[in-house]
Structure formats: C-alpha cells, structure tokens
Design a protein around this motif. Structure first.
Motif, PDB file in Angstrom:
ATOM      1  N   ALA A  25      48.408   3.572  56.721  1.00 16.89           N
ATOM      2  CA  ALA A  25      49.464   3.146  55.786  1.00 16.89           C
ATOM      3  C   ALA A  25      48.963   2.039  54.876  1.00 16.89           C
ATOM      4  O   ALA A  25      49.277   2.015  53.676  1.00 16.89           O
ATOM      5  CB  ALA A  25      50.694   2.684  56.564  1.00 16.89           C
ATOM      6  N   SER A  26      48.184   1.104  55.423  1.00 17.93           N
ATOM      7  CA  SER A  26      47.634   0.021  54.598  1.00 17.93           C
ATOM      8  C   SER A  26      46.615   0.556  53.603  1.00 17.93           C
ATOM      9  O   SER A  26      46.627   0.202  52.416  1.00 17.93           O
ATOM     10  CB  SER A  26      46.994  -1.045  55.481  1.00 17.93           C
ATOM     11  OG  SER A  26      47.956  -1.701  56.281  1.00 17.93           O
ATOM     12  N   LEU A  27      45.710   1.413  54.069  1.00 20.45           N
ATOM     13  CA  LEU A  27      44.658   1.927  53.195  1.00 20.45           C
ATOM     14  C   LEU A  27      45.228   2.734  52.031  1.00 20.45           C
ATOM     15  O   LEU A  27      44.646   2.754  50.944  1.00 20.45           O
ATOM     16  CB  LEU A  27      43.677   2.782  53.997  1.00 20.45           C
ATOM     17  CG  LEU A  27      42.850   2.038  55.047  1.00 20.45           C
ATOM     18  CD1 LEU A  27      41.967   3.016  55.825  1.00 20.45           C
ATOM     19  CD2 LEU A  27      42.006   0.949  54.414  1.00 20.45           C
ATOM     20  N   LYS A  28      46.344   3.381  52.241  1.00 21.89           N
ATOM     21  CA  LYS A  28      46.974   4.155  51.173  1.00 21.89           C
ATOM     22  C   LYS A  28      47.419   3.264  50.014  1.00 21.89           C
ATOM     23  O   LYS A  28      47.616   3.750  48.898  1.00 21.89           O
ATOM     24  CB  LYS A  28      48.170   4.936  51.719  1.00 21.89           C
ATOM     25  CG  LYS A  28      47.796   6.162  52.527  1.00 21.89           C
ATOM     26  CD  LYS A  28      49.041   6.881  53.039  1.00 21.89           C
ATOM     27  CE  LYS A  28      48.672   8.152  53.803  1.00 21.89           C
ATOM     28  NZ  LYS A  28      49.885   8.839  54.350  1.00 21.89           N
ATOM     29  N   THR A  29      47.580   1.972  50.274  1.00 24.45           N
ATOM     30  CA  THR A  29      48.012   1.055  49.208  1.00 24.45           C
ATOM     31  C   THR A  29      46.834   0.464  48.447  1.00 24.45           C
ATOM     32  O   THR A  29      47.042  -0.296  47.512  1.00 24.45           O
ATOM     33  CB  THR A  29      48.859  -0.098  49.786  1.00 24.45           C
ATOM     34  OG1 THR A  29      48.021  -0.970  50.573  1.00 24.45           O
ATOM     35  CG2 THR A  29      50.006   0.427  50.640  1.00 24.45           C
ATOM     36  N   TYR A  30      45.596   0.794  48.845  1.00 24.70           N
ATOM     37  CA  TYR A  30      44.401   0.258  48.197  1.00 24.70           C
ATOM     38  C   TYR A  30      43.827   1.314  47.240  1.00 24.70           C
ATOM     39  O   TYR A  30      42.941   2.074  47.624  1.00 24.70           O
ATOM     40  CB  TYR A  30      43.321  -0.105  49.224  1.00 24.70           C
ATOM     41  CG  TYR A  30      43.698  -1.092  50.298  1.00 24.70           C
ATOM     42  CD1 TYR A  30      44.883  -1.838  50.236  1.00 24.70           C
ATOM     43  CD2 TYR A  30      42.876  -1.297  51.389  1.00 24.70           C
ATOM     44  CE1 TYR A  30      45.209  -2.742  51.230  1.00 24.70           C
ATOM     45  CE2 TYR A  30      43.193  -2.212  52.382  1.00 24.70           C
ATOM     46  CZ  TYR A  30      44.368  -2.921  52.303  1.00 24.70           C
ATOM     47  OH  TYR A  30      44.693  -3.821  53.293  1.00 24.70           O
TER      48      TYR A  30
END
Length: 277
Positions: A25-30
């Motif tokens: 979920a975090s990586l999808k925001t990068y």
C-alpha cells in the motif's frame, strides 16, 4: 529536480519486516515517474528476507536486500544503512505512504538535502505535520504543558505547575510546537528557528529522536546514531531487541550540539493488516 542534477548521491531506503500488505500500500503511493526519480538508489531492506518480499520490491523498482533473521528495529536500520551506498538517505518504515504530490516532494527533498549538506541540520524529519497519521500522541503531551491561550485558566495554571515540576520534559516538548502552533518560532524565540519554505529548526534538547521518516547523512547515522544505540545497555527493549528511540532519547541525545530540521512533511503513518515494521 532529478537525481542527476545533485552533487551527493541520494537514496531512498525502506525497512520492512513482514507486513507485506502495508508495504505494498505504501509503495503504490511512490510514483515511479516523479517521486522515485528523485533518488539515485532505492532499497528495501528485509530483516527476514523472503521471495515474496523480493518480488514485491522488484515490482515497484526497488532493490531487495536483507538478512535471514530478524533482530529488531535498530539492527534493521543498521542493516538498511549498510546496504546502501548513497551519501544522504531518506529512511522510512513500510507503513509510511507518500501523501504529497511529486512536485511538493521534489521541493522538500531539495530543501532537506541542502540543510543536511551545508550542516544546518544533522537530521530532517519528513513525517507530515498536516497529517502525521497513526500513533502520534506527542501533540497531546505538548498541549498538556503548553495549552492554547484560549484554554481555561485552571488548565493554564496546571500547565504552569507541570512545567516547573518537570522542566526537562517541558523543554524537550518545545520542538513539538511545530506540529501544533501556527507560529512556533514566535512562541519559542531562541529555540525554534524558521528556516523558510515551511521548515523549522530545533536543537536536540528541544525535540526527540524519531525513526519515523527521516533524511540523514548515511555515515553520520552509522557512526553516531547506530554507534550510540549499540553501546547503550540496561534499557527496556521491544521483543528483546533495541529500537533506537529507546536508546537515543536520553541525556546523551539532549546534550548533542546538533540540530533537527522539521519539514512540512511528505509521509504519513498508516498500517494495514498484519503487524510488522
């Protein structure tokens, strides 16, 4: 700003022990085009490395590094820093999604790196002041000692007594004013400095060390922060391991001749599913 326009190499490092749902979920925001382009190096360090983690890292354009056994947060951050080559690093845990635009990220990253490289600050906090996310109770602690001027007179009196009874605690909470006050440098002149572009500076005796979303010189981190934590004994641990924040936040940290910069912030704190840093 792109990675090729700077002098020193800049890296993005993520520490992730399990918690793959949160990590994804975090990586999808990068965004690969924009945010990740700001960095010369992108590494995810897995303290208990698995094929699942390696596949996830590769999918989002990160190099996967790690070790077979988890030995706690401090050891994980040491492993992450040692696994990277960049001069300056942004280090986050797997539950730190990006909540600002790539344009805003580029501006803050440039300012933060300038503060590190010219010696104005030894560490820059990049956790969002607007939306710090979960497990951020420091603001409540600050408000108990420094209530707003509109607060009831009894609350003001209690706060004044607490500040006199616990001057050390009152001092180290001053830096938290940047998350609460509209004009923290005016409220605490001589302690909080307005560095421009939404950044503030505070001495180490007025703000605690945090592992949460920071930029720091990689060698400085290893030679000072990690070295100090390694030498601390007799403190409580997390699941039997050191976590940096417990070891760092003592008289040693408060007596350092260093400065902490607090950015407007890029990352919040949001965990999904199973536990795992």
């Amino acid at each position: 700003m792109t990675a090729t326009t700077r002098g020193n190499r800049l890296g993005l490092g993520v520490l992730s022990w399990h918690g793959y749902e949160t990590l994804e979920a975090s990586l999808k925001t990068y965004p690969a085009s924009g945010f990740l382009d700001l960095f010369d190096e992108r590494v995810i360090f897995f303290p208990e490395i698995t094929d699942q983690g390696c596949v996830l890292a590769a999918r989002f354009g990160f190099e996967a590094k790690g070790q077979p056994q988890n030995k706690g947060i401090m050891d994980g951050f040491r492993g992450l820093a040692n696994a990277m080559q960049s001069d300056t690093v942004v280090m986050v845990e797997n539950d730190c999604p990006l909540i600002e635009s790539c344009e805003e990220a580029a501006k803050q990253i440039a300012t933060a790196q300038h503060l590190i490289e010219n010696g104005s600050a030894q560490v820059v906090r990049l956790r969002s002041r607007r939306d710090p996310g979960e497990a951020f109770d420091t603001a409540d602690k600050y408000m108990r000692l420094y209530p707003p001027t509109t607060a009831h007179g009894i609350d003001q009196l209690k706060a004044g007594v607490l500040r006199r009874l616990r001057p050390g605690k009152a001092r180290k909470l001053i830096g938290t004013s940047v998350y609460v006050e509209a004009e923290p440098a005016q409220k605490f002149p001589g302690t909080i400095t307005d560095a421009g572009s939404g950044f503030y500076l505070a001495p180490t005796d007025a703000i605690t060390w945090t592992n949460q979303s920071i930029m720091i010189d990689r060698r400085f981190f290893l030679d000072n922060i990690i070295a100090r934590a390694e030498n601390v004994t007799g403190r409580r641990t997390v699941n039997g391991f050191k976590n940096l924040e417990i070891e760092l936040n003592d008289h040693w940290w408060r007596s350092r001749p260093w400065t902490v910069a607090i950015a407007p912030g890029l990352f919040t704190h949001r965990r999904l599913g199973t536990r795992g840093y």
